[in-house]
Enzyme design. Structure first.
Site, PDB file in Angstrom:
ATOM      1  N   ASP A  98      10.671 -65.192 -49.655  1.00  0.00           N
ATOM      2  CA  ASP A  98      12.154 -64.893 -50.008  1.00  0.00           C
ATOM      3  C   ASP A  98      13.127 -63.982 -48.721  1.00  0.00           C
ATOM      4  O   ASP A  98      13.840 -63.660 -48.998  1.00  0.00           O
ATOM      5  CB  ASP A  98      12.340 -63.917 -51.234  1.00  0.00           C
ATOM      6  CG  ASP A  98      12.078 -64.855 -52.529  1.00  0.00           C
ATOM      7  OD1 ASP A  98      12.481 -65.973 -52.650  1.00  0.00           O
ATOM      8  OD2 ASP A  98      11.154 -64.427 -53.162  1.00  0.00           O
ATOM      9  N   ASP A 158      13.474 -73.320 -55.041  1.00  0.00           N
ATOM     10  CA  ASP A 158      14.342 -72.117 -54.381  1.00  0.00           C
ATOM     11  C   ASP A 158      14.129 -71.981 -53.006  1.00  0.00           C
ATOM     12  O   ASP A 158      15.088 -71.631 -52.146  1.00  0.00           O
ATOM     13  CB  ASP A 158      13.844 -70.971 -55.090  1.00  0.00           C
ATOM     14  CG  ASP A 158      13.728 -70.933 -56.700  1.00  0.00           C
ATOM     15  OD1 ASP A 158      12.986 -72.110 -57.001  1.00  0.00           O
ATOM     16  OD2 ASP A 158      13.892 -70.086 -57.217  1.00  0.00           O
TER      17      ASP A 158
HETATM   18  N1  GLY Z   1      14.680 -67.442 -56.974  1.00  0.00           N
HETATM   19  C1  GLY Z   1      14.541 -67.139 -58.257  1.00  0.00           C
HETATM   20  C2  GLY Z   1      15.483 -67.606 -59.323  1.00  0.00           C
HETATM   21  O1  GLY Z   1      16.580 -68.360 -58.735  1.00  0.00           O
HETATM   22  O2  GLY Z   1      15.641 -66.896 -60.284  1.00  0.00           O
END
Ligand code: GLY
Length: 386
Positions: A98, A158
């Site tokens: 992330d 994501d």
């Molecule tokens: N990246 C985690 C979410 O979208 O909740």
């Protein structure tokens, strides 16, 4: 093209009031707002994936403050810097994927808006750290799990949003390899994440030794073959961004195909349910954060479209989405509700006790600000070039 009558200044001023209120009341400048059912944000420390969104929202407020010459613009810069520097240690982290969210939204915007080198060096180091999670054998960046886990190799859709960190670093003095890693990830994601109807899987588990996919499943959607709406918008946005910075047609095609799936299933107010396969479609189960992300992506697709028909289609989708988000029931000016954007969904879950919908999430406000700034920029460009 529909220009609606979105009051950008009023919406941004209202979001900015909430951002400033949190800064005023929170003495610990490393307690990052996360989610809230009412007025009070729960907080997370710097290593959490959402930590960059609050500083990022402050940088967007600063950007708008400069654009409109707000008298307190330097105060916005100070706030944004204060909440950014608390993330500096994360540049060395290799424990999650992330870093793109955490570092580009904080240090990335800081450098873009100020040009100060101290911000840039953090972004370059963070990109090197993220690259350590890439395996050439698998051809993807490992999203979750230990970097040495020899049994599972988990990748989520994501992750498309974290590629910007690598590409930006590569284009701004970092090694060329960083871009190659990002594009390898994007290329294999096209093959693995999309179903024939252009909806997305959420999670892949691969064999780290062979790179073979073992399983495709969901973590935040309804079931393994359903389409979690925010996952779909991470994909639309991610590939639209990639096209913008590479000019590779396959990325534009992928973004458009994912967008077609999304647009064909939208309800009238342009705010999707948390999962497109769910019959829980009332406002309480919607995800306005996905809508805000989609609006950001549609402004981009409108810019890139080569025909007037497509330009208009994506412009109208972006503007209709944004119009919905800045009014009832989605927009809250009340101090009883932590975020500006109501009806955001953390996840869909068939077991209601694990489901979190109808909540504040800091990243929804971040993307709403981004969409408002994009709309404002587009209008100013149109007015300047009639
Ligand atoms: N990246 C985690 C979410 O979208 O909740």
């Amino acid at each position: 093209m529909n220009n609606s009558n979105i009051d950008v200044d009023a919406a941004i001023a209202s979001i900015a009031r909430k951002l400033a209120a949190y800064d005023a009341e929170q003495l610990d400048k490393t307690a990052y707002p996360n989610e809230a059912k009412g007025a009070i944000w729960s907080t997370v420390p710097a290593p959490d994936w959402v930590s960059g969104f609050y500083p990022g929202a402050l940088w967007y407020a600063y950007e708008f403050a400069k654009r409109r010459d707000w008298p307190d613009r330097e105060q916005w810069r100070h706030r944004a810097d204060t909440w950014t520097v608390g993330l500096a240690e994360e540049q060395f982290t290799t424990t999650n994927h992330d870093l793109g969210f955490m570092i580009m939204d904080s240090f990335g915007h800081a450098f873009r808006l100020t040009g100060e080198q101290r911000y840039k060096s953090v972004v370059l180091q963070a990109a090197q750290s993220l690259a350590k999670r890439f395996s050439p054998k698998v051809g993807l960046i490992r999203s979750w799990g230990d970097i040495d886990d020899s049994r599972n190799y988990i990748v989520i859709i994501d992750n498309m949003m974290n590629l910007e960190l690598l590409i930006w670093a590569s284009d701004n003095g970092g090694p060329a390899d960083l871009k190659r890693i990002a594009l390898d990830h994007a290329d294999r994601s096209i093959v693995e994440f999309f179903r024939v109807d252009d909806s997305t899987y959420h999670v892949l588990d691969l064999d780290p030794a062979t790179g073979q996919v073992k399983r495709k499943y969901t973590h935040q959607g309804m079931h393994d073959e359903s389409c979690w709406s925010r996952g779909q918008t991470w994909a639309i946005y991610g590939y639209a961004y990639l096209y913008e910075v590479t000019g590779v047609d396959a990325y534009l095609k992928q973004s458009i195909e994912a967008a077609q799936y999304y647009l064909a299933r939208l309800p009238e107010d342009h705010v999707p349910p948390s999962d497109f396969n769910s019959d829980l479609v009332s406002v309480e189960f919607k995800d306005s954060s996905a809508a805000a992300l989609a609006a950001c992506a549609f402004f981009r697709l409108s810019r890139f479209s080569s025909t007037l028909v497509d330009k208009t289609k994506y412009w109208d989708a972006a503007v209709q989405t944004l119009s919905s988000l800045v009014k009832e029931p989605y927009f809250s000016t009340s101090s009883d509700f932590a975020s500006a954007l109501r009806y955001q969904a953390r996840n869909y879950h068939s077991d209601a006790s694990h489901r979190l919908t109808n909540t504040s999430l800091i990243f929804g406000d971040y993307y709403l600000l981004e969409a408002l700034l994009a709309y404002d920029s587009a209008l100013n460009l149109t007015n300047a070039n009639p």
